[in-house]
Design an enzyme around this catalytic site. Structure first.
Site, mmCIF file in Angstrom:
data_model
loop_
_atom_site.group_PDB
_atom_site.id
_atom_site.type_symbol
_atom_site.label_atom_id
_atom_site.label_comp_id
_atom_site.label_asym_id
_atom_site.label_seq_id
_atom_site.Cartn_x
_atom_site.Cartn_y
_atom_site.Cartn_z
ATOM 1 N N LYS A 113 0.868 -1.188 0.000
ATOM 2 C CA LYS A 113 0.000 0.000 0.000
ATOM 3 C C LYS A 113 0.892 1.221 0.000
ATOM 4 O O LYS A 113 2.027 1.170 0.477
ATOM 5 C CB LYS A 113 -0.874 0.021 1.264
ATOM 6 C CG LYS A 113 -2.154 0.805 1.118
ATOM 7 C CD LYS A 113 -3.246 -0.024 0.463
ATOM 8 C CE LYS A 113 -4.535 0.750 0.305
ATOM 9 N NZ LYS A 113 -5.629 -0.115 -0.138
HETATM 10 P P1 NAD Z 1 -13.048 7.646 -2.893
HETATM 11 O O1 NAD Z 1 -12.039 8.701 -2.676
HETATM 12 O O2 NAD Z 1 -13.548 7.405 -4.276
HETATM 13 O O3 NAD Z 1 -14.339 7.945 -1.964
HETATM 14 C C1 NAD Z 1 -14.264 8.176 -0.584
HETATM 15 C C2 NAD Z 1 -15.623 8.708 -0.141
HETATM 16 O O4 NAD Z 1 -15.659 8.729 1.288
HETATM 17 C C3 NAD Z 1 -15.904 10.137 -0.607
HETATM 18 O O5 NAD Z 1 -17.259 10.219 -1.021
HETATM 19 C C4 NAD Z 1 -15.716 10.966 0.662
HETATM 20 O O6 NAD Z 1 -16.493 12.148 0.671
HETATM 21 C C5 NAD Z 1 -16.198 9.982 1.701
HETATM 22 N N1 NAD Z 1 -15.730 10.272 3.057
HETATM 23 C C6 NAD Z 1 -14.508 10.661 3.471
HETATM 24 N N2 NAD Z 1 -14.518 10.839 4.808
HETATM 25 C C7 NAD Z 1 -15.763 10.547 5.231
HETATM 26 C C8 NAD Z 1 -16.411 10.542 6.499
HETATM 27 N N3 NAD Z 1 -15.744 10.860 7.612
HETATM 28 N N4 NAD Z 1 -17.702 10.169 6.559
HETATM 29 C C9 NAD Z 1 -18.384 9.840 5.430
HETATM 30 N N5 NAD Z 1 -17.836 9.834 4.215
HETATM 31 C C10 NAD Z 1 -16.545 10.184 4.122
HETATM 32 O O7 NAD Z 1 -12.439 6.319 -2.252
HETATM 33 P P2 NAD Z 1 -12.807 4.807 -2.569
HETATM 34 O O8 NAD Z 1 -11.861 4.293 -3.579
HETATM 35 O O9 NAD Z 1 -14.289 4.696 -2.766
HETATM 36 O O10 NAD Z 1 -12.400 4.123 -1.187
HETATM 37 C C11 NAD Z 1 -13.289 4.091 -0.063
HETATM 38 C C12 NAD Z 1 -12.893 2.938 0.841
HETATM 39 O O11 NAD Z 1 -12.930 1.726 0.071
HETATM 40 C C13 NAD Z 1 -11.471 3.022 1.405
HETATM 41 O O12 NAD Z 1 -11.443 2.430 2.688
HETATM 42 C C14 NAD Z 1 -10.679 2.178 0.441
HETATM 43 O O13 NAD Z 1 -9.477 1.686 1.038
HETATM 44 C C15 NAD Z 1 -11.677 1.073 0.182
HETATM 45 N N6 NAD Z 1 -11.417 0.321 -1.039
HETATM 46 C C16 NAD Z 1 -11.388 0.900 -2.263
HETATM 47 C C17 NAD Z 1 -11.100 0.117 -3.374
HETATM 48 C C18 NAD Z 1 -11.093 0.683 -4.776
HETATM 49 O O14 NAD Z 1 -10.913 -0.102 -5.720
HETATM 50 N N7 NAD Z 1 -11.329 1.968 -4.978
HETATM 51 C C19 NAD Z 1 -10.835 -1.253 -3.233
HETATM 52 C C20 NAD Z 1 -10.911 -1.828 -1.968
HETATM 53 C C21 NAD Z 1 -11.193 -1.027 -0.871
#
Ligand code: NAD
Length: 441
Positions: A113
């Site tokens: 990561k």
């Molecule tokens: P992203 O940046 O696209 O979206 C994050 C979202 O979370 C945004 O809408 C933001 O406004 C919101 N957010 C931030 N702080 C917040 C809070 N305190 N309360 C409510 N909402 C809040 O990110 P993503 O890629 O969707 O990732 C989100 C989660 O999913 C992370 O934990 C990431 O590690 C996990 N994840 C993502 C992927 C991927 O392929 N993108 C894969 C596995 C896991």
């Protein structure tokens, strides 16, 4: 090893990952202490500090990390996150989750990561481009198609991955470098289905779990009430896919707050509203709510899809959902896990629920190495097969752990959780490979 049933909560993500790991170990016999130390701690952590020209002609120094947690089952794999609060410990924990996730879902990768401490909301596209290119140049051969392969995470996207590929490719001319990073745009070696893969995997995993009849009266998603925290790649797509699968999306939120409607929100309309205003707040036809209200919302399934440590000992008691599906990484603290278990709330852990992202990243990597382009049917069919298998294995293991008296003997009177079951599987698979490969010299 004896673990007390009442954990002291620690909001440091690596401390949480360690607590989860140690709890799972209480169900496993015969792993040597040295191997346990090797399996929890990162193999390598790289810190880089680098200067970037800003739009206002000032120069700022940024701090970035890349953690290679474990590469015993294959090259490191894991996203790069841009966020003001990124720390070494957080990245190390996220890398550990990747090691366990790739083992549970059985793709031939280890865990890695990365992160850069920055606030993308305050940076221009040009500044983000210069940060990304310089970060990749600083990492040098620490990343590569057979060593450690980045992907998108919070506040990084396809464009970021395109910059990573292009920078690495310029540094390694004359080679097929497409497989150095996944989550790329389709035109430069991205895989169909990668954008939706995390959320699609969550949906497939949830549907499979419900088929196991683990929640009385809820065998399908038909009219099941779902609340989603976070409206980015994982959250907004999950809201849309769950809605299309027949669920009712009763509340969603982002970093500024949330919106609810018991009759059901249309996730596409909410996304259009967010596109125009920058937030889901103020969506016409819904009622504005806070993030705390969202977590405590009266619903059947809660999908945390934002950041880590959102469900803690101070709010876990308020949760009304019957099932939590962890689209985010590490959204529930280890201490909150115990409260959920006491409340009989089932929690499908991150290392199973959101593993669709890394599965389709694996498909992208394979296509890149073979110069192939699969169609969406092939991607979806293969993703479903792997998600079904990961859920089936986890549920079977969970039942088996609960049928044994080992956990009780170690102080876990309420038995094993789905997280314990997934982690036990992961730890055993990784430890087996450590012993098969043997320790050199
Ligand atoms: P992203 O940046 O696209 O979206 C994050 C979202 O979370 C945004 O809408 C933001 O406004 C919101 N957010 C931030 N702080 C917040 C809070 N305190 N309360 C409510 N909402 C809040 O990110 P993503 O890629 O969707 O990732 C989100 C989660 O999913 C992370 O934990 C990431 O590690 C996990 N994840 C993502 C992927 C991927 O392929 N993108 C894969 C596995 C896991």
């Amino acid at each position: 090893m004896n673990t007390p049933t009442k954990l002291v909560e620690n909001l440091d993500l690596f401390a949480n990952a360690t607590q989860q790991f140690e709890r799972a170990l209480t169900w496993i016999d015969g792993i040597k202490v040295g191997i346990i130390e090797y399996l929890i701690n990162p193999k390598r952590t790289i810190h880089v500090r680098f200067p970037v020209n800003m739009d206002d002609e000032s120069i700022r120094t940024f701090h970035g990390f890349r953690v290679l947690h474990n590469r015993i089952r294959g090259p490191g794999k894991g996203g790069i996150r841009y966020h003001p609060n990124v720390t070494e410990g957080e990245v190390a924990a996220l890398a550990a989750f990747m090691t366990w996730k790739t083992a549970v879902v059985d793709v031939p990768f280890g865990g890695g990561k990365g992160g850069v401490v920055c606030n993308p909301k305050e940076l221009s596209r040009g500044e983000l481009r210069r940060i990304t290119r310089r970060f990749v140049a600083e990492l040098g051969d620490a990343i590569g198609p057979y060593t450690d392969i980045p992907a998108p995470d919070v506040y990084t996207d396809q464009q970021t991955m395109a910059w990573i590929y292009d920078t690495f490719d310029l540094m390694h001319p004359g080679e097929n470098n497409l497989a150095v990073v996944t989550g790329k745009p389709l035109e430069i070696g991205g895989s169909v289905g990668r954008d939706e893969a995390t959320a699609q995997g969550c949906l497939l995993a949830t549907e499979r779990l419900l088929q196991h009849d683990v929640i009385p009266g809820m065998q399908t998603l038909d009219d099941v009430r779902v609340a989603v925290q976070g409206y980015g790649n994982a959250g907004a797509t999950a809201a849309r896919l769950f809605h299309e699968a027949g669920a009712r999306i009763v509340a969603v939120s982002d970093s500024r707050g949330g919106v609810s409607d018991d009759d059901g929100l249309d996730p596409n309309h909410v996304l259009t509203h967010k596109g125009k205003t920058g937030t889901v707040l103020g969506f016409e036809g819904g009622t504005d709510i806070s993030n705390e209200q969202l977590l405590a919302y009266d619903c059947d399934i809660l999908i945390p899809a934002a950041l880590e440590c959102q469900i803690r000992t101070d709010n876990a008691h308020n949760i009304k959902a019957k099932l939590i599906v962890e689209a985010a990484n590490g959204p529930v603290t280890a201490a909150a896990d115990e409260i959920l278990q006491e409340k009989n709330i089932l929690d499908l852990p991150d290392i199973v629920a959101n593993s669709g992202g890394v599965v389709v990243s694996y498909f992208e990597w394979v296509q890149n190495l073979e110069n192939q382009q699969w169609d969406i049917d092939k991607v979806e069919r293969r993703l479903k097969k792997r998600m079904d298998r990961a859920v089936d294995n986890t549920v079977e293991r969970w039942k088996a752990l609960n049928a044994s008296s080992k956990g009780n003997a170690n102080g876990h009177q309420s038995g094993a959780t789905l997280r314990d079951a997934a982690l036990v599987t992961a730890i055993e698979r990784i430890a087996t490979v450590v012993l098969q490969r043997d320790i050199w010299p």
